[in-house]
Design a protein around this motif. Structure first.
Motif, PDB file in Angstrom:
ATOM      1  N   ILE A 181       0.719  -1.018   0.011  1.00 60.30           N
ATOM      2  CA  ILE A 181       0.088   0.225   0.069  1.00 60.30           C
ATOM      3  C   ILE A 181       0.893   1.178   0.007  1.00 60.30           C
ATOM      4  N   GLN A 209      -3.324  -4.805  -5.280  1.00 60.76           N
ATOM      5  CA  GLN A 209      -3.285  -4.669  -4.041  1.00 60.76           C
ATOM      6  C   GLN A 209      -3.820  -6.064  -3.523  1.00 60.76           C
ATOM      7  N   SER A 210      -4.327  -7.413  -4.419  1.00 62.68           N
ATOM      8  CA  SER A 210      -4.854  -8.496  -4.045  1.00 62.68           C
ATOM      9  C   SER A 210      -3.828  -9.658  -4.050  1.00 62.68           C
ATOM     10  N   PRO A 211      -3.627 -10.140  -2.912  1.00 64.24           N
ATOM     11  CA  PRO A 211      -2.871 -11.261  -2.804  1.00 64.24           C
ATOM     12  C   PRO A 211      -2.734 -12.318  -3.710  1.00 64.24           C
ATOM     13  N   GLY A 347       1.708   1.781   5.181  1.00 64.90           N
ATOM     14  CA  GLY A 347       0.567   1.323   4.479  1.00 64.90           C
ATOM     15  C   GLY A 347      -0.691   0.868   5.487  1.00 64.90           C
ATOM     16  N   ALA A 350      -2.428   4.132   6.142  1.00 71.09           N
ATOM     17  CA  ALA A 350      -3.066   4.963   5.001  1.00 71.09           C
ATOM     18  C   ALA A 350      -4.386   4.084   4.916  1.00 71.09           C
ATOM     19  N   LEU A 351      -4.398   2.783   5.084  1.00 70.95           N
ATOM     20  CA  LEU A 351      -5.510   1.962   4.879  1.00 70.95           C
ATOM     21  C   LEU A 351      -6.667   2.203   6.044  1.00 70.95           C
ATOM     22  N   GLU A 354      -8.075   5.568   5.108  1.00 75.95           N
ATOM     23  CA  GLU A 354      -9.093   5.258   4.147  1.00 75.95           C
ATOM     24  C   GLU A 354     -10.506   4.445   4.587  1.00 75.95           C
ATOM     25  N   LEU A 355     -10.442   3.603   5.398  1.00 77.72           N
ATOM     26  CA  LEU A 355     -11.487   3.117   6.056  1.00 77.72           C
ATOM     27  C   LEU A 355     -12.453   4.031   6.914  1.00 77.72           C
ATOM     28  N   ARG A 358     -14.640   6.219   4.910  1.00 72.88           N
ATOM     29  CA  ARG A 358     -15.494   5.279   4.176  1.00 72.88           C
ATOM     30  C   ARG A 358     -16.573   5.414   5.339  1.00 72.88           C
TER      31      ARG A 358
ATOM     32  N   ALA B  90      -4.545   3.015  -1.166  1.00 72.37           N
ATOM     33  CA  ALA B  90      -5.227   2.509   0.079  1.00 72.37           C
ATOM     34  C   ALA B  90      -6.595   2.361  -0.249  1.00 72.37           C
ATOM     35  N   ALA B  93      -6.740  -1.370  -1.619  1.00 71.51           N
ATOM     36  CA  ALA B  93      -6.532  -1.902  -0.510  1.00 71.51           C
ATOM     37  C   ALA B  93      -7.676  -2.105   0.467  1.00 71.51           C
ATOM     38  N   ALA B  94      -8.554  -1.107   0.557  1.00 68.96           N
ATOM     39  CA  ALA B  94      -9.770  -1.063   1.184  1.00 68.96           C
ATOM     40  C   ALA B  94     -10.789  -1.867   0.549  1.00 68.96           C
ATOM     41  N   GLN B  95     -10.915  -2.086  -0.928  1.00 69.12           N
ATOM     42  CA  GLN B  95     -11.687  -2.866  -1.774  1.00 69.12           C
ATOM     43  C   GLN B  95     -11.350  -4.335  -1.549  1.00 69.12           C
ATOM     44  N   THR B  96     -10.005  -4.636  -1.440  1.00 71.40           N
ATOM     45  CA  THR B  96      -9.461  -6.073  -1.170  1.00 71.40           C
ATOM     46  C   THR B  96      -9.574  -6.670   0.225  1.00 71.40           C
TER      47      THR B  96
END
Lengths: 365, 102
Positions: A181, A209-211, A347, A350-351, A354-355, A358, B90, B93-96
């Protein structure tokens, strides 16, 4: 209404990193050694008072710069360097996978967040994202345990200053995902992250961003293995192991190309030249082990090219400083961000930011 | 050759007789035909030159985070080489990973 901060919490074997974003994404960051020990601020400052200045009635003023004492739940804890130097029973919970849901993790989160939040703010809310090693991330009990260990309203004192931190864990993700991220590429780029810590090396690969789960792997090898090798050689020569604090300073001096500290054993001074040689050999050995591990998981061609089909490969974690050259030999396109030890925490923060946005958007909809 | 102390600094160096470093130094001297004292000076100069090159390739050194953290004027890579920047990644990543804890 108390201020809300997005916080990234990265609790490693050797170091804990914290990154705080305020609402405008201004960033503050800090690390502490992941070591705590029960202690007494009063006892410490009583001893220091006896040696000089009187701190009676003002025990926190007896602390030197960089020393931290946390009072929480009726106990006092020496943290980081202070625990290493002043406490006999300092512990980092090394090799204990439950450390991620331990009181130590919470203590370090509270202390680091208190250092990053402006001193005028006595009460604050932290929206936290944190990480788990790849090997344990899949266990829902572990993720639940992390949340239970960290969440809540925490009244505490750090160096005599009272604070209240209300902690919410918004999400726990894989270690390495934070760095992607923070420093990854855009779009659906295939990218990887090598996260080298004190005791573990984690490989995280993603499309965007998908593992990509088959390429996500962890191994119990890290920089402290090099420290253990160095200590064993020292003990074989001088009859005692190196202390945790000595190892830390020696390795830092090595990577910063500074003179080594003076290390004494049984009244004699250890030979710096030998120490330097042993350190080189230990880091070379561990660097080779890690490079082999990465090669075994990310080999993409018979020629031995590692991560050849990755658009970006990051090297992060505190271990990046010590073994970068060994990995560059196998992965020429390796990228090392500034402050690799904080890459995951950035990272995560930052997440968390963002959360939080939202959540607010949903609440006001 | 007489020492020119106006031009050069001279040091006495002790190397353990059973050390790998001494053995390699002697082998190096034999291979290159350069005397050990001269070789010491050459190899030290090589080492410093190499570490300067390595320093420029490495990030900031550990322990460099100051007492109160590093306040940043803006988030990472807003308009840097990564293109869309930290907030975009970010958001992806929130979507993931989703939110709401579990």
């Amino acid at each position: 209404m108390i201020p809300v901060y997005a916080y990234g919490h990265d609790h490693g074997n050797a170091e804990t990193g914290g990154v705080l974003f305020d609402q405008t994404m201004v960033e503050r960051a800090r690390t502490l050694p992941s070591v705590t020990a029960l202690g007494s601020l009063q006892d410490l400052t009583d001893v220091r008072s006896a040696l000089g200045e009187n701190f009676s009635g003002r025990p926190a003023e007896g602390l030197h710069q960089g020393e931290y004492v946390l009072e929480y739940n009726g106990s006092e804890w020496f943290l980081g360097e202070l625990a290493l130097k002043q406490a006999r029973n300092a512990s980092a919970g090394r090799d204990d996978i439950d450390r991620y849901k331990s009181p130590r993790s919470l203590h370090l989160l509270l202390a680091i967040s208190a250092l990053l939040v402006p001193p005028s703010v006595k009460e604050y809310l932290l929206n936290v994202v944190t990480g788990l090693p790849i090997a344990t991330f899949g266990n829902p009990d572990m993720r639940r345990g992390v949340r239970l260990a960290l969440e809540g309203e925490h009244h505490f004192t750090l160096n005599g200053m009272q604070r209240l931190a209300v902690v919410r864990v918004l999400k726990t993700i894989m270690e390495g995902a934070g760095a992607i991220i923070a420093h990854g590429g855009e779009g659906d780029l295939i990218q990887g992250c090598i996260d080298i810590g004190g005791r573990t090396t984690d490989l995280f690969a993603a499309e965007g961003q998908s593992p990509i789960l088959p390429l996500c792997r962890g191994k119990n090898v890290g920089i402290e293995a090099a420290a253990d090798m160095l200590s064993a050689r020292f003990q074989a020569r001088y009859g005692r192991p190196l202390k945790a604090g000595e190892l830390r300073v020696i390795l830092r001096s090595h990577v910063q190309q500074r003179p080594y500290p003076v290390v004494s054993a049984n009244g004699a001074q250890a030979n710096e030249f030998e120490l330097r040689q042993w350190t080189n050999q230990a880091l070379s050995s561990i660097g080779g082990d890690i490079a082999s591990f990465v090669g075994s998981v990310w080999n993409t061609s018979e020629s031995g090219a590692v991560g050849g089909d990755f658009g970006r490969v990051l090297l992060v974690g505190g271990g990046a400083y010590y073994v970068a050259e060994h990995l560059r030999a196998r992965i020429p396109h390796l990228l090392i961000p500034q402050r690799p030890e904080l890459a995951n925490a950035v990272g995560y923060a930052a997440l968390a930011h963002e959360l939080t946005l939202r959540e607010r958007a949903r609440a006001s909809a | 050759m007489a020492r020119d102390r106006a031009k050069n600094a001279y040091y006495t160096v002790g190397l353990p007789l059973d050390s790998d470093t001494l053995h390699r130094l002697l082998a190096d001297s034999e291979e290159t035909g350069v005397s050990v004292p001269q070789l010491l000076a050459v190899r030290i100069a090589d080492w410093y030159r190499f570490t300067v090159e390595m320093k420029s390739a490495l990030p900031a050194l550990p322990g460099a985070v100051p007492e109160r953290g590093v306040p940043a004027a803006s988030a990472h890579d807003k308009s840097g080489a990564n293109g869309n920047g930290l907030q975009t990644r970010a958001s992806a990543a929130a979507q993931t990973w989703g939110g709401d804890g579990e």
